[in-house]
Write an enzyme that holds these catalytic residues in place. Structure first.
Site, short mmCIF file in Angstrom:
data_model
loop_
_atom_site.label_atom_id
_atom_site.label_comp_id
_atom_site.label_asym_id
_atom_site.label_seq_id
_atom_site.Cartn_x
_atom_site.Cartn_y
_atom_site.Cartn_z
N ASP A 112 -5.69 -3.05 -16.79
CA ASP A 112 -4.69 -2.86 -15.73
C ASP A 112 -4.11 -1.46 -15.75
O ASP A 112 -3.65 -0.99 -16.80
CB ASP A 112 -3.53 -3.84 -15.92
CG ASP A 112 -3.93 -5.27 -15.60
OD1 ASP A 112 -4.76 -5.46 -14.70
OD2 ASP A 112 -3.42 -6.19 -16.26
N GLU B 77 -2.84 -4.39 -4.55
CA GLU B 77 -1.95 -4.96 -3.55
C GLU B 77 -2.34 -4.44 -2.18
O GLU B 77 -2.59 -3.26 -2.01
CB GLU B 77 -0.52 -4.55 -3.87
CG GLU B 77 0.53 -5.18 -3.00
CD GLU B 77 1.02 -4.25 -1.90
OE1 GLU B 77 2.15 -4.43 -1.49
OE2 GLU B 77 0.28 -3.36 -1.47
N HIS C 35 4.73 -11.70 -4.63
CA HIS C 35 6.14 -11.42 -4.91
C HIS C 35 7.06 -12.36 -4.16
O HIS C 35 8.28 -12.24 -4.21
CB HIS C 35 6.47 -9.97 -4.57
CG HIS C 35 5.57 -9.00 -5.28
ND1 HIS C 35 4.36 -8.60 -4.75
CD2 HIS C 35 5.66 -8.42 -6.49
CE1 HIS C 35 3.77 -7.79 -5.61
NE2 HIS C 35 4.54 -7.66 -6.66
#
Ligand code: GLN
Ligand code: ZN
Length: 750
Positions: free
Chosen positions: A595, A662, A691
């Site tokens: 990540d 995203e 989210h």
């Protein structure tokens, strides 16, 4: 010397505001109860700063979710879809911040973006051609009066109109220039009301000024402020800048009739030079940002005094105010909450409350404080490890390149993995339910044995794998139940780190992070994640992705050292994670995700510095982590907030095999940019927003995938949520993932 604080953290020493807000969201407390917690936090902040003897204290630095969103609501910049829900003002505000799904309707949240070069995220105001900007709220006035009643005469903090317009998203054909006039007059109305309530000082935050500005920007700024300054009456207007220097507009700024100008001398590399070259007008206050609002290390008084002396050659004593470099929002509350850090370590840190003391000590020019401070900088224990330094020194150029090239690896991996078209996967974490947190906590406090701890996690992993198989995902994850946080977890397993108990910093909304502190040279002592990944892989025939955090993100989400370069620290971390990658591979893990959620975080705010000051070492550091694996091993990476349209070649040159990111909140704009740049890496643009608790329907996801397909090659497309699922509940997660898998199947068949 007078002192000023730009803003103070608001979440509470013990995250009181977070917990109250979350209780309110789940219906456990009333709005009145939430408001009372908020009031108490504001009171605590004001009195803390006042007792510390700070001269210029801000009000309206408080927010329930975000100050930019507050500004939007203050000036009626609220899209109709939120107003139409017919909720209370506060709930409409939360609907825009978090999305809403209930009996009144179903709407997504507004987009969220990084606040300049911090890990704080603001809500992007949305302005359409019909937006009718006018003053409709009273928050700054209310909070000014509230402070006044507590005996604190504050400067009223407002996000400035220029920054507000520059950060807004214009969904119609109109632009910032078209709204400048109405927005300016709305600010003027507000200033008038504040003045009539007795306010004296207004702080207009214009951090956008530290970016590269063009002619048009400068004209816009000037036209807004000429009007505001002409209408200010007796109010004193402080123009507050931070996160860098204002080289493109410094001369203009000092020529306008501001009463005070706040300048950052910590991150503003050219600030001192600007003041020395162009001077500073007599009779205006210079608020010199010399106490770092972003890092947690003690201020070096001797160094600061040197800068002060240079500034005082230009600015007279009575015009000089010592300030924080930016809002203290970006540091934790206080060292007083840290019970476990040894005193000889603690002495080297200053959080928000301790920074107040620093301001006062520097301002008073106390000889005693200076001497103690000087001694401190000579003694920092346990910092250096020559083995680590030698290893970094012997990195070869070829260590930064993975072979063979991407295209060849892609073929080998497709052949080997035999995944369906549009493979489905997740970003790593699964819901962190209470039992998961309790297990970690009990292990930490010694309430359970290591065996019990491991057994619990293995059961969780097994159940998580079964659940993913049942849902029908293609590439599985172990679920990250052992991790409190994607950076802290690795920090805890690396030497060179120290940890805090309550050093929380706000990331977005009510979410806080607790960045670990890089204390000294960093190295890995033993395998970190291998046992969990290997166990997960033993539960299934489907591939399980190993899950690591990359070196740039580990660095960017830690408090970094100030005594060596960021590059040097990052390379140390990269070597440690490289060892972990090779261990995972050796133990049969064929897909490894590294990540880099925070890759963009330390990207300089000025484009001109992007490569030379950051990307030129950050991207190779990432490649160093995976360059040692076989072509059969598929390397994934993940980035949050797809704000990388402008650095696509750099992202491609990370040379991962797959990247997920995203995209659901940003209208897929990035996909056009990927296409234009002939992006080679396979991509998984997140198809729904994690989210928010809302569950996307199959139709919605098919729609999203259809749009994505129009812009990407089928053979390169992955299907996944836009980030990890740890903050979500199990029910909504399973429902969402089921819909995601169904949508992928529908598209495959089509
Ligand atoms: N693997 C991490 C997770 O799923 C990634 C989180 C992130 O990108 N912020 O939680
Ligand atoms: Zn993410």
């Amino acid at each position: 010397m007078k002192t000023s604080v730009i803003g103070f953290p608001r979440i509470g020493r013990n995250r009181e505001l977070k917990f109250a807000s979350e209780k309110y969201f789940s219906g456990k407390i009333s709005e009145a109860e939430l408001q009372e917690t908020a009031r108490m936090q504001r009171e605590f902040n004001l009195t803390t700063q006042k007792h510390a003897g700070i001269d210029l204290i801000s009000s309206n630095d408080f927010s329930f979710y975000d100050n930019v969103l507050d500004t939007a609501f203050l000036f009626n910049v609220v899209p109709a879809r939120y107003k139409d829900l017919g909720l209370s003002t506060l709930d409409t505000y939360f609907a825009a911040a978090r999305g809403y799904q209930g009996d009144k309707g179903n709407v997504k949240a507004l987009a969220m973006k990084k606040w300049f070069n911090t890990n704080y995220h603001y809500i992007v105001p949305e302005i359409d051609d019909d937006t009718n900007i006018e003053l409709v709220g009273t928050k700054p006035i209310d909070e000014y009066l509230e402070a006044k009643n507590l005996g604190v005469e504050t400067k009223v903090l407002l996000i400035g109109p220029f920054t507000f317009l520059k950060l807004a998203r214009f969904t119609g054909s109109k632009t910032a220039e078209d709204f400048a006039e109405t927005l300016t007059s709305a600010y003027i109305t507000l200033l008038g009301k504040l003045a009539s309530e007795g306010a004296k000082n207004i702080q207009l935050d214009e951090p956008y000024l530290v970016r590269d500005l063009n002619e048009k920007d400068i004209t816009l700024f000037e036209s807004i402020y000429t009007q505001i300054l002409a209408a200010k009456g007796d109010l004193k207007i402080l123009l507050q800048t931070y996160f860098g220097d204002i080289r493109d507009i410094y001369e203009k700024v000092i020529s306008l009739p501001f009463d005070a100008i706040g300048i950052d001398f910590v991150e503003g590399r050219k600030s001192l030079e600007l003041v020395k070259t162009y001077g500073f007008p007599k009779g205006k206050l210079l608020l010199a940002g010399l106490v770092n609002g972003k890092n947690i290390w003690r201020n070096n008084y001797a160094e600061t005094n040197k800068k002060i002396a240079e500034l005082q050659n230009v600015v007279s004593d009575e015009d000089f105010v010592l300030s924080t470099s930016c809002s203290l929002l970006h540091v934790p509350y206080t060292l007083a909450s840290e019970t476990k850090l040894p005193e000889n370590y603690k002495a080297h840190f200053a959080f928000a409350e301790e920074k107040l003391t620093e301001l006062k000590e520097i301002a008073s020019q106390s000889q005693d404080a200076l001497e103690k401070n000087t001694v401190l900088f000579k003694n920092r224990p346990d910092v250096f490890d020559t083995k680590v330094q030698d290893r970094v020194a012997s990195i070869k150029e070829s260590d930064y390149t993975r072979l063979p090239a991407f295209e060849e690896r892609e073929k080998i991996q497709k052949e080997l993995l035999q995944l369906p078209l549009f493979p489905t996967t997740t970003i790593g974490s699964f819901p962190q339910t209470d039992d998961v947190r309790k297990n970690r906590k009990d292990f930490k406090t010694g309430a359970i044995t290591e065996e019990q701890y491991v057994a619990f996690n293995e059961n969780k992993i097994r159940a998580c794998i079964e659940n993913q198989e049942e849902i029908g995902l293609d590439v599985l994850v172990h679920g990250e139940f052992e991790r409190n946080d994607m950076v802290e977890y690795f920090g805890e397993h690396l030497s060179g780190y120290v940890f805090t108990e309550k050093a929380w910093v706000l990331s977005y909304g009510t979410r806080c992070v607790k960045p670990p502190i890089i204390w000294g040279d960093v190295s890995r002592q033993e395998a970190i994640t291998v046992k969990w990944s290997v166990f997960a892989q033993s539960c299934t025939k489907k591939p399980v992705k190993g899950m690591l955090t990359g070196p740039v993100t580990i660095l960017n989400w830690s408090f970094p050292r100030e005594d060596i370069s960021l590059q040097e620290s990052t390379l140390q971390i990269a070597l440690a994670i490289r060892d972990e990658v090779l261990d995972l591979e050796k133990n049969g893990i064929g897909i490894i995700q590294i990540d880099e959620a925070a890759l963009r975080e330390k990207l300089p705010l000025r484009k001109s510095d992007w490569y030379s000051e950051y990307l030129d070492w950050a991207i190779p550091a990432f490649r160093l982590v995976h360059s040692g694996v076989s072509p059969k091993t598929q390397i994934h990476t993940h980035m949050c907030y797809s704000e990388f349209t402008d650095i696509i070649p750099a992202i491609d040159s990370m040379d991962a095999d797959v990247i997920t990111f995203e995209a659901s909140r940003s209208d897929l704009l990035i996909l056009d940019a990927l296409k234009e740049n002939h992006f080679k890496t396979e991509v998984g643009p997140g198809v729904y927003d994690i989210h928010s608790p809302r569950v996307p329907s199959v139709d919605e996801l098919v729609g999203q995938l259809t749009k994505i397909r129009a812009k990407t090659e089928d053979s390169k497309l992955w299907v996944n949520p836009d980030c990890g699922l740890k903050t979500r509940g199990e029910t909504e997660t399973n429902a969402s993932l089921r819909n995601l898998v169904t949508a992928a199947k529908i598209i495959r068949e089509a």
